[in-house]
Design a protein around this motif. Structure first.
Motif: not given
Length: 63
Positions: A33-36, A39-45, A50-53
Motif C-alpha cells: 500500500i502506498t501511504m495516502p 485528506k485521502e486516508m480511508l476509514v471503515g472496514r 485495503i481493496a481500494r488502496t
C-alpha cells in the motif's frame, strides 16, 4: 461526495493480484500500500480499505 461515502460501506473483495483467487476470512495475505495523504486516508472496514488502496494483494500461496 455521496458516492465516496457509499463506497466506504459497500463490500469489496480482496482478490490475489497473482492468481486471481478471492482471499477468504481468516486467511493470511500480504498487501503493498502506498501511504495516502491525511485528506485521502480511508476509514471503515479493513478489507474494504485495503481493496481500494492496495497496489497489489497476494494470498498466502502466492507470497
Amino acid at each position: 461526495m455521496l458516492d465516496k461515502i457509499k463506497d466506504a460501506f459497500t463490500s469489496k473483495q480482496l482478490i490475489c493480484t497473482n492468481c486471481g483467487r478471492k482471499i477468504e476470512e481468516g486467511e493470511r495475505f500480504t498487501a503493498n500500500i502506498t501511504m495516502p495523504s491525511e485528506k485521502e486516508m480511508l476509514v471503515g472496514r479493513l478489507d474494504n480499505a485495503i481493496a481500494r488502496t492496495a497496489n497489489s494483494v497476494f494470498c498466502e500461496r502466492c507470497q
